[in-house]
Design an enzyme around this catalytic site. Structure first.
Site, PDB file in Angstrom:
ATOM      1  N   GLU A 269       0.802  -1.223   0.000  1.00  9.89           N
ATOM      2  CA  GLU A 269       0.000   0.000   0.000  1.00  9.89           C
ATOM      3  C   GLU A 269       0.839   1.279   0.000  1.00  9.89           C
ATOM      4  O   GLU A 269       0.782   2.089   0.937  1.00  9.89           O
ATOM      5  CB  GLU A 269      -0.972  -0.024   1.187  1.00  9.89           C
ATOM      6  CG  GLU A 269      -1.961  -1.173   1.095  1.00  9.89           C
ATOM      7  CD  GLU A 269      -2.992  -1.191   2.201  1.00  9.89           C
ATOM      8  OE1 GLU A 269      -2.897  -0.356   3.123  1.00  9.89           O
ATOM      9  OE2 GLU A 269      -3.894  -2.056   2.159  1.00  9.89           O
ATOM     10  N   GLU A 537      -5.075  -8.352  -0.147  1.00  6.88           N
ATOM     11  CA  GLU A 537      -5.722  -8.277   1.162  1.00  6.88           C
ATOM     12  C   GLU A 537      -7.220  -8.147   0.957  1.00  6.88           C
ATOM     13  O   GLU A 537      -7.681  -7.337   0.162  1.00  6.88           O
ATOM     14  CB  GLU A 537      -5.217  -7.078   1.972  1.00  6.88           C
ATOM     15  CG  GLU A 537      -3.787  -7.187   2.441  1.00  6.88           C
ATOM     16  CD  GLU A 537      -3.384  -6.014   3.340  1.00  6.88           C
ATOM     17  OE1 GLU A 537      -4.288  -5.323   3.869  1.00  6.88           O
ATOM     18  OE2 GLU A 537      -2.170  -5.790   3.489  1.00  6.88           O
TER      19      GLU A 537
END
Length: 903
Positions: A269, A537
């Protein structure tokens, strides 16, 4: 399926039987079967050392300033036997892939260029265990909000100091929220940290500054020179080399690459920082990926706070209907500055601990953005509100490619101008150690990937997968499964003219919307080429509704009831089924999860399993009984140590059953260990009690297990065109498109008679004998058998109920002898199923169904085959099966057959 090459597209080497190709938008084995790789992140606990979860302040700063702590013991304890138990459980749930978080801090915490080789060698040992249990692994260089020392995870402490930051003033200036210092260092109450408030760090000065320096320091902070390099080069080179050292260690192990480790993320991220910010005097008004919750300063206000000046800022709530402004709040740093004083380094700019030399043009003690003329510290005025909006004309990317910027300044496109350059450098270094590595492409959250050259030392080279992340954001933030939801990705991508159009009402509409959003992410992959998609995720929180599932509400009435979580997680994972047929790794599995502290990091609570649920969500009280025998200081969470200030946070929760559950202390260690078990107990002795009943082994301590341990095709001759599974009825349907080019190359793999393989979870289809009160009972006899092998043309096969038809196949379910010891594979007949196939023959052993059928010859038309699986005795009723419809669904269950939505 295009013909599977016999040589690697990246190196030209002959492929091995374990080689996984990335072609035709799928993972493909060396025989030509489509693979679905699904699993978990192992583990969220790896964000911090074993004895320093995010809520503990004791020795937090002191240890960091002295070189940090080792991460040996993460993610699994290899010395007490528990690692095998956890891996057996994960494999028994059907998972075949692991995303393996590893932090920069774990590799280089002692200082620049000082690597923790002991931890690297420990990681190799853990990876070998993963290999022995049959997992494929991709490495995840993990970060959140930059570092553990800025309220997240990832970078080592010394990187903060290198950037001229005084970390001890992060909280007072609200440049970041740090769990162990919440709400203030002098009056800590870490258990009161609001849900997901850690992610607001991305909207605060520290993360905005550090990520700008990391990705774009050359352009926006040219005065920040350290060791003769711009801070961008200094940070990126250390980060990439640290991960490269880990890759070297994996390579030197000699038995992990391809057989186990198949590739790497480049950074979890990544964040834009200030790059592209339009006006520093205001925050964006349109929806983005950064959460608004609590105090929300503008960049201009953050600059002033960083220099110790009080500011009155907007305050935001996040309720059922999203974020809303809730007045203002005044933040007063009382003169504390975020910026480190010149006295930390000597007169020549040399740091006495970390050893670098800072250029005299970089003045400590003053905001670096003021030094670059962005704002005036005397007046507080922003002088260049669009400073980060445009790319400087003289830009020279560090990856060696043309700048692609014309004579006029271009508006910043972060992924194109900055993220891709970093990815190229990272890919070069990893490929120097692991030439066949699949590069898992992960730009910022919800950002589509850029185009990347196919060939070259930093090209895709036929070895790539897109690995975006996806969460049901409303459920994650509100901690409640709502009767409505919204198409958040569609809003961010500009799909709707107003946010109201994105609202979805009713569970069917929500499930459809989630599936469409994952389809949008899958479509993003095509920018890279015909490569597979992995959702790196995905998951849901388990501490919903004030932790009612833990017995913390309603006098303990709902303890162990994960029905709401089951519905929420099933909706997310169902989105990966259907026509999407997407690979994923769920966030997360934590061996040391506890009711009180969740995953041990910023009060997040997404672990699929908890030691505190042993004897609660399953039927085996063994661990709970064992723990009761320990002293009052022992707990199911750890080793009974109470040597921390946070022990004061302990309390007892009275349950309706009359049992007393002690919330674990803040100092409890990370895993049930030999110290807890007593002198005569070991993990192997405990797990041997589960050996006779794999159903108990796979359900005990699991949370909403029916949602994540679901049937799915693991290897497919052809391509899965539709996957449907209904938890309530156990009806599983799979359609497969088979073409002439799908003919297998059986010489490519070490497997006899390869077939399509489907994981059939015991938790849904267990034989009645495994559900009886006595695990040794054989009542009703075996209920299934090998199918009639003569049914090659459109047949229906039902599992047999007579012993004479029992299968004699010895094919192991998980192809791993170790698992048989845990009762996962050694019992040949553990399921109670009915199977209907449109054609072909099938056989089942343990939890794997193999299905053989004809592949069309050259010139013949494509075919679509179907299979349907049900539990013969009907769905297994558990506490999680309780229907819990909303008032809206009870009122309007069938009025909208295509689902409701507000448009």
């Amino acid at each position: 399926m295009p013909s599977v090459p016999s040589i690697s597209p990246a190196t030209g080497n002959i492929t091995t039987p374990s080689f996984i190709h990335t072609l035709d938008c799928n993972f493909v084995d060396n025989a030509g079967r489509t693979l679905l790789l699904r699993g978990v992140n192992l583990s969220g606990s790896s964000k911090a050392p074993v004895d320093q979860p995010s809520y503990i302040l004791d020795d937090f700063w002191e240890a960091a300033e002295n070189g940090g702590k080792t991460f040996v013991g993460r993610p699994l304890d290899l010395d007490d036997g528990s690692a095998d138990v956890h891996l057996a459980r994960l494999r028994g749930w059907g998972f075949n892939m692991l995303r393996f978080p590893i932090t920069w801090e774990a590799l280089e915490h002692e200082g620049p260029g000082k690597y923790d080789y002991e931890f690297m060698d420990y990681t190799v040992r853990v990876l070998r265990r993963c290999k022995e249990f049959g997992f494929k692994v991709y490495m995840d260089p993990h970060q959140d909000a930059w570092s553990r020392f800025s309220g997240g995870s990832g970078a080592p402490f010394w990187t903060l100091v290198a950037c001229g930051i005084n970390p001890r003033n992060l909280t007072s200036t609200q440049a970041a929220i740090i769990h162990s210092e919440y709400p203030s260092p002098s009056a800590t109450d870490p258990s009161s940290l609001p849900a997901m408030v850690w992610s607001t760090n991305y909207g605060r000065l520290f993360s905005q500054t550090l990520f700008t320096l990391f990705f774009a320091g050359r352009d926006f902070a040219p005065k920040c020179i350290i060791e003769g390099k711009n801070i961008q080069d200094y940070l990126q080179e250390h980060y990439i080399e640290a991960m490269g050292q880990m890759a070297d260690r994996i390579r030197d192990a000699g038995d992990l690459m391809e057989e186990c480790v198949i590739g790497w993320d480049s950074m979890n991220e990544p964040f834009e920082g200030f790059c592209g910010w339009e006006d520093l005097n205001s925050n964006p008004t349109k929806q983005g990926s950064t959460l608004k919750k609590g105090p929300s300063p503008t960049p201009a206000q953050s600059f002033r706070l960083g220099m110790g000046t009080a500011q009155t800022v907007e305050n935001w709530n996040f309720g059922t209907f999203g974020p809303s402004k809730n007045g203002t709040v005044t933040i007063d740093p009382k003169g504390d500055k975020l910026w480190a004083q010149p006295s930390i380094e000597d007169a020549d700019g040399v740091h006495p601990k970390w050893g670098w030399r800072r250029d005299p043009g970089w003045k400590l003690g003053t905001c670096i953005w003021a030094q670059h003329g962005v704002w005036d510290t005397e007046t507080g005025d922003v002088l260049r509100p669009d400073y980060f909006r445009y790319v400087p004309q003289e830009r020279q990317p560090i990856d060696g490619y043309p700048s692609e910027i014309g004579s006029e300044s271009a508006t910043v496109e972060f992924v194109e101008h900055y993220w891709r350059s970093h990815w190229r450098l990272f890919a070069r270094r990893i490929r120097s150690s692991h030439p066949e590595a699949i590069m898992f492409i992960q730009p910022p959250v919800f950002a589509p990937p850029p185009s990347i050259d196919e060939h070259g030392v930093d090209g895709l080279n036929g070895r790539c997968a897109y690995a975006g992340h996806y969460y049901d954001g409303l459920t994650l933030i509100t901690r409640h499964w709502n009767w409505f939801n919204a198409d958040a990705l569609g809003v961010i991508r500009g799909k709707y003219s107003t946010p109201l159009q994105a609202v979805k009402i009713g569970e069917r509409a929500i499930r459809k919307s989630l599936q469409e959003q994952l389809g949008m992410l899958k479509n993003d992959t095509l920018t890279l080429g015909p490569y597979p998609t992995v959702i790196g995720e995905i998951g849901i929180p388990y501490d919903m509704d004030d932790k009612r599932s833990y017995g913390w509400t309603d006098e303990g009435k709902y303890r162990g009831d994960y029905s709401r979580q089951e519905r929420a997680l099933d909706a997310s994972l169902n989105a990966a089924d259907g026509t999407n047929a997407i690979n994923y790794t769920i966030w997360t599995y934590c061996p040391d999860h506890s009711y009180q502290w969740g995953d041990g990091w910023n009060m997040e609570d997404l672990s699929l399993w908890s030691q505190d649920d042993i004897g609660v969500s399953g039927r085996t009280p063994t661990i709970g009984d064992l723990v009761k025998q320990q002293s009052d200081e022992a707990s199911m969470f750890g080793m009974g140590r109470d040597d921390s200030q946070a022990v004061l946070l302990k309390k007892k929760v009275e349950l309706s059953q009359g049992r007393v559950f002690r919330q674990p202390s803040a100092a409890d260690a990370s895993a049930l260990s030999l110290a807890t078990l007593g002198p005569s107990e070991t993990w192997s002795e405990i797990t041997s009690r589960w050996k006779e009943n794999p159903f108990d082994f796979l359900t005990d301590g699991a949370r909403a297990v029916k949602a994540f341990s679901r049937p799915w095709p693991t290897k497919v001759v052809g391509k899965p065109s539709n996957i449907q599974f209904d938890i309530g009825s156990t009806k599983f349907q799979l359609s497969i498109l088979v073409r002439s080019e799908d003919e297998l190359n059986e010489e490519g793999i070490d497997e006899r008679d390869p077939a399509t393989e489907i994981y059939v979870p015991l938790v849904h289809y267990a034989h009645p004998r495994l559900l009886s009160s006595s695990s040794s009972s054989q009542q009703d006899g075996p209920r299934f058998s090998r199918a009639d092998e003569d049914t090659l043309n459109g047949s229906e096969g039902r599992v047999a109920s007579t012993s004479s038809e029992i299968s004699t196949s010895t094919t192991p379910t998980l192809m791993n002898a170790t698992l048989g010891w845990y009762g996962v594979t050694e019992q040949p007949d553990v399921l109670d199923i009915e199977v209907t196939v449109s054609t072909g023959k099938w056989s089942i052993q343990g939890q794997t169904l193999k299905w053989w059928y004809e592949v069309p010859k050259n010139g013949e038309v494509d075919r679509e085959y179907t299979i349907e699986i049900r539990r013969a005795g009907g769905a297994i009723k558990t506490q999680d099966s309780t229907t819990c419809e909303s008032w809206f669904e009870q009122l309007c269950p069938d009025l909208c057959p295509q689902a409701c939505c507000v448009m």
